[in-house]
Write a protein that holds these residues in place. Structure first.
Motif, PDB file in Angstrom:
ATOM      1  N   ALA A 284      16.000  -1.087  10.152  1.00  0.00           N
ATOM      2  CA  ALA A 284      14.672  -1.418   9.625  1.00  0.00           C
ATOM      3  C   ALA A 284      14.492  -2.924   9.635  1.00  0.00           C
ATOM      4  CB  ALA A 284      14.512  -0.878   8.197  1.00  0.00           C
ATOM      5  N   TYR A 285      13.234  -3.354   9.628  1.00  0.00           N
ATOM      6  CA  TYR A 285      12.959  -4.787   9.524  1.00  0.00           C
ATOM      7  C   TYR A 285      13.308  -5.306   8.135  1.00  0.00           C
ATOM      8  CZ  TYR A 285      10.548  -4.582  13.991  1.00  0.00           C
ATOM      9  OH  TYR A 285      10.261  -4.429  15.327  1.00  0.00           O
ATOM     10  N   TYR A 286      13.183  -4.476   7.143  1.00  0.00           N
ATOM     11  CA  TYR A 286      13.616  -4.852   5.798  1.00  0.00           C
ATOM     12  C   TYR A 286      13.891  -3.573   5.020  1.00  0.00           C
ATOM     13  CZ  TYR A 286       8.804  -3.679   4.556  1.00  0.00           C
ATOM     14  OH  TYR A 286       7.621  -3.026   4.394  1.00  0.00           O
TER      15      TYR A 286
ATOM     16  N   THR B 238       1.704  -0.900  14.042  1.00  0.00           N
ATOM     17  CA  THR B 238       2.848  -1.108  14.943  1.00  0.00           C
ATOM     18  C   THR B 238       4.176  -0.971  14.217  1.00  0.00           C
ATOM     19  OG1 THR B 238       2.733  -3.491  14.537  1.00  0.00           O
ATOM     20  CG2 THR B 238       1.529  -2.630  16.447  1.00  0.00           C
ATOM     21  N   GLN B 239       4.130  -0.867  12.890  1.00  0.00           N
ATOM     22  CA  GLN B 239       5.369  -0.762  12.113  1.00  0.00           C
ATOM     23  C   GLN B 239       5.180   0.255  11.006  1.00  0.00           C
ATOM     24  OE1 GLN B 239       7.282  -3.722   9.008  1.00  0.00           O
ATOM     25  NE2 GLN B 239       7.564  -4.552  11.056  1.00  0.00           N
ATOM     26  N   GLY B 240       6.010   1.273  10.995  1.00  0.00           N
ATOM     27  CA  GLY B 240       5.908   2.313   9.975  1.00  0.00           C
ATOM     28  C   GLY B 240       6.517   1.870   8.647  1.00  0.00           C
ATOM     29  N   LYS B 241       6.100   2.498   7.569  1.00  0.00           N
ATOM     30  CA  LYS B 241       6.618   2.219   6.227  1.00  0.00           C
ATOM     31  C   LYS B 241       7.137   3.516   5.615  1.00  0.00           C
ATOM     32  CE  LYS B 241       4.912  -1.918   6.721  1.00  0.00           C
ATOM     33  NZ  LYS B 241       5.787  -3.055   7.057  1.00  0.00           N
ATOM     34  N   LEU B 242       8.300   3.440   5.017  1.00  0.00           N
ATOM     35  CA  LEU B 242       8.895   4.584   4.328  1.00  0.00           C
ATOM     36  C   LEU B 242       9.101   4.194   2.867  1.00  0.00           C
ATOM     37  CD1 LEU B 242      10.324   7.383   4.271  1.00  0.00           C
ATOM     38  CD2 LEU B 242      12.441   6.159   4.820  1.00  0.00           C
ATOM     39  N   ALA B 243       8.507   4.944   1.957  1.00  0.00           N
ATOM     40  CA  ALA B 243       8.663   4.680   0.527  1.00  0.00           C
ATOM     41  C   ALA B 243       9.252   5.918  -0.133  1.00  0.00           C
ATOM     42  CB  ALA B 243       7.316   4.331  -0.103  1.00  0.00           C
TER      43      ALA B 243
ATOM     44  N   TYR C  41       0.826  -1.211   0.000  1.00  0.00           N
ATOM     45  CA  TYR C  41       0.000   0.000   0.000  1.00  0.00           C
ATOM     46  C   TYR C  41       0.861   1.262   0.000  1.00  0.00           C
ATOM     47  CZ  TYR C  41      -3.500   3.433   1.427  1.00  0.00           C
ATOM     48  OH  TYR C  41      -4.323   4.529   1.488  1.00  0.00           O
ATOM     49  N   SER C  42       1.967   1.242   0.744  1.00  0.00           N
ATOM     50  CA  SER C  42       2.844   2.418   0.759  1.00  0.00           C
ATOM     51  C   SER C  42       3.425   2.678  -0.630  1.00  0.00           C
ATOM     52  CB  SER C  42       3.965   2.232   1.779  1.00  0.00           C
ATOM     53  OG  SER C  42       4.829   1.178   1.404  1.00  0.00           O
ATOM     54  N   ARG C  43       3.713   1.597  -1.359  1.00  0.00           N
ATOM     55  CA  ARG C  43       4.227   1.763  -2.724  1.00  0.00           C
ATOM     56  C   ARG C  43       3.138   2.307  -3.647  1.00  0.00           C
ATOM     57  NH1 ARG C  43       6.026  -2.945  -3.151  1.00  0.00           N
ATOM     58  NH2 ARG C  43       4.462  -3.934  -4.483  1.00  0.00           N
ATOM     59  N   ILE C  44       1.899   1.817  -3.476  1.00  0.00           N
ATOM     60  CA  ILE C  44       0.773   2.320  -4.275  1.00  0.00           C
ATOM     61  C   ILE C  44       0.576   3.815  -4.035  1.00  0.00           C
ATOM     62  CG2 ILE C  44      -1.742   2.246  -4.526  1.00  0.00           C
ATOM     63  CD1 ILE C  44      -1.553  -0.785  -3.991  1.00  0.00           C
TER      64      ILE C  44
ATOM     65  N   ARG D 213       9.366  16.225  -2.647  1.00  0.00           N
ATOM     66  CA  ARG D 213       8.065  16.369  -2.000  1.00  0.00           C
ATOM     67  C   ARG D 213       7.910  15.267  -0.954  1.00  0.00           C
ATOM     68  NH1 ARG D 213       3.674  16.039  -6.246  1.00  0.00           N
ATOM     69  NH2 ARG D 213       5.108  14.544  -7.201  1.00  0.00           N
ATOM     70  N   VAL D 214       7.391  15.625   0.203  1.00  0.00           N
ATOM     71  CA  VAL D 214       7.254  14.679   1.307  1.00  0.00           C
ATOM     72  C   VAL D 214       5.795  14.625   1.739  1.00  0.00           C
ATOM     73  CG1 VAL D 214       7.961  14.094   3.659  1.00  0.00           C
ATOM     74  CG2 VAL D 214       9.602  15.173   2.092  1.00  0.00           C
ATOM     75  N   PHE D 215       5.253  13.429   1.841  1.00  0.00           N
ATOM     76  CA  PHE D 215       3.878  13.217   2.271  1.00  0.00           C
ATOM     77  C   PHE D 215       3.874  12.261   3.453  1.00  0.00           C
ATOM     78  CE2 PHE D 215       3.910  14.038  -2.260  1.00  0.00           C
ATOM     79  CZ  PHE D 215       2.920  15.009  -2.424  1.00  0.00           C
ATOM     80  N   THR D 216       3.012  12.527   4.416  1.00  0.00           N
ATOM     81  CA  THR D 216       2.901  11.670   5.591  1.00  0.00           C
ATOM     82  C   THR D 216       1.442  11.294   5.812  1.00  0.00           C
ATOM     83  OG1 THR D 216       4.797  12.753   6.634  1.00  0.00           O
ATOM     84  CG2 THR D 216       3.340  11.467   8.062  1.00  0.00           C
ATOM     85  N   GLU D 217       1.189  10.017   6.024  1.00  0.00           N
ATOM     86  CA  GLU D 217      -0.146   9.539   6.364  1.00  0.00           C
ATOM     87  C   GLU D 217      -0.051   8.752   7.662  1.00  0.00           C
ATOM     88  OE1 GLU D 217      -1.976   7.396   3.201  1.00  0.00           O
ATOM     89  OE2 GLU D 217      -1.902   9.078   1.788  1.00  0.00           O
TER      90      GLU D 217
END
Length: 313
Positions: free
Chosen positions: A298-300, A250-255, A147-150, A241-245
Motif C-alpha cells: 500500500a502507499y500508506y 486512481t488509488q483505492g482506499k480500504l478502511a 472520506y473512507s473513514r467517514i 460486514r463488508v461494503f464496497t463503493e
C-alpha cells in the motif's frame, strides 16, 4: 454558574494563552448541521461589532488575538463554541490593556450577544454560512482517505448516534432557516452544559473573574445533563460486514473498523493511545513498517482510535 465547568492549566511554557468555550449537546443526525452552523453565524457579528470587519479590527487591536468557531464530535456528544488564543501577558508592553479580560469579553459577547434583528439571526448571515457549511459537507469526498473513514463510521454505526458526522448531512443543512436556527441557539444556551478550558500563565482566580464578567448574562434553564456515549463491547453481527463503493479514482482506499471490546469496561486511556502509536499511529509503527515498507502492499497504512466510543480503525 450552573452547569458551567472551568478547567485551568497554568504553565509558563508558551508565549500564547488559549481559552476554549464548548457547549455540549447530544449528537444526532437531525441536529448536527444546525448545531454546527450556530458558532459560524455567531462569528459574523455582535451587538457592538456588527460584522466580521469590525470583529477583525477589534482582534487586531488586541495584539492580533484570534477567536474561531469550534465544532467537535466527542463520542456521541457534539461540542460547539469558540476557541481563542492571545499573546501571554509577559510579552506585552508595560501599561498595556488587560488583554486576557478583553479577549474573554469579546468571546462572551460573540456567544451571548449576536447581531440580530427583532431578536432573530440576520437571514443574510445564516444563508451565507449555510452555503459554506454545505460546501464543507460536499467537499468531504475530495479527500478520499478522510472520506473512507467517514463512510466507515456511517456504515459501521448506522444504528447508533455515533454514525452521525459532526457537520451533519447535506439534506439537514439545506433545510435550515434563520428563525428555527435562532430558536435552536436559544435552547442550547439555556440547556447545554458548558466546558471552559484555559492554558497559559494566568492563575485560576483571574480566569474565573474574567469568565464570570463575560458570561454574566448567560441564561440558564433546565440543564440537559443526560450526556454520554453508548459503548458496545461486541460487533453488531457475528460475521464482519463488508461494503464496497465504486468511484473514478486512481488509488483505492480500504478502511476497517473494530470495536475495542472488553478493555472499554475500565479503559486505560494512555495504554490505548500508546498501543495505537505502536500499531499504526506513526511512521515507525508496525503497520507502516510492514505493510508499506517491507511488503509494499500500500502507499500508506495507518490506524487511529476513538477512546470515547471504543473504536479502532
Amino acid at each position: 454558574m450552573p452547569g458551567v465547568y472551568l478547567t485551568c492549566l497554568q504553565t509558563d511554557k508558551f508565549k500564547t494563552g488559549m481559552l476554549s468555550v464548548s457547549l455540549l449537546t447530544p449528537l444526532t443526525r437531525d441536529d448536527a448541521a444546525p448545531n454546527a452552523l450556530i458558532p459560524c453565524v455567531l462569528r459574523r457579528g455582535t451587538r457592538t461589532y456588527g460584522d466580521m470587519d469590525a470583529i477583525a479590527a477589534r482582534l487586531d487591536s488586541l495584539c492580533g488575538a484570534r477567536i474561531e468557531p469550534i465544532v467537535r464530535k466527542l463520542g456521541e456528544i457534539q461540542a460547539i463554541g469558540f476557541w481563542a488564543d492571545l499573546i501571554d501577558d509577559r510579552y506585552l508592553p508595560e501599561g498595556s490593556e488587560d488583554l486576557l479580560t478583553s479577549v474573554v469579553d469579546l468571546l462572551g459577547e460573540m456567544l451571548l450577544a449576536p447581531n440580530t434583528r427583532g431578536g432573530l439571526f440576520l437571514p443574510a448571515y445564516v444563508e451565507s454560512e449555510k452555503e459554506k457549511l454545505l460546501d464543507d459537507i460536499r467537499a468531504r469526498v475530495n479527500d478520499k482517505a478522510a472520506y473512507s473513514r467517514i463512510r466507515l463510521i456511517e456504515l459501521m454505526f448506522a444504528a447508533e448516534d455515533y454514525g452521525a458526522d459532526s457537520l451533519g448531512t447535506e439534506a439537514s443543512a439545506e433545510s435550515i432557516g434563520y428563525v428555527a436556527l435562532t430558536k435552536r441557539y436559544r435552547a442550547l444556551l439555556a440547556s447545554s452544559p458548558i466546558e471552559i478550558f484555559y492554558c497559559g500563565s494566568a492563575g485560576a482566580p483571574r480566569i474565573e473573574a474574567a469568565v464570570r464578567r463575560a458570561f454574566i448574562t448567560l441564561p440558564r434553564g433546565e440543564l440537559d445533563l443526560d450526556l454520554g456515549t453508548d459503548i458496545r463491547m461486541n460487533a453488531v453481527e457475528a460475521q464482519p460486514r463488508v461494503f464496497t463503493e465504486e468511484m473514478d479514482v486512481t488509488q483505492g482506499k480500504l478502511a476497517v473498523g473494530f470495536r475495542l471490546g472488553d478493555c472499554m469496561e475500565d479503559p486505560n486511556i494512555p495504554a490505548i493511545r500508546v498501543f495505537n502509536a505502536v500499531y499504526g499511529g506513526c511512521l515507525s509503527s508496525k503497520l507502516f513498517m510492514n505493510v508499506r515498507e517491507k511488503l509494499s502492499l500500500a502507499y500508506y497504512a495507518s490506524s487511529g482510535v476513538d477512546v470515547h466510543k471504543g473504536l479502532l480503525y
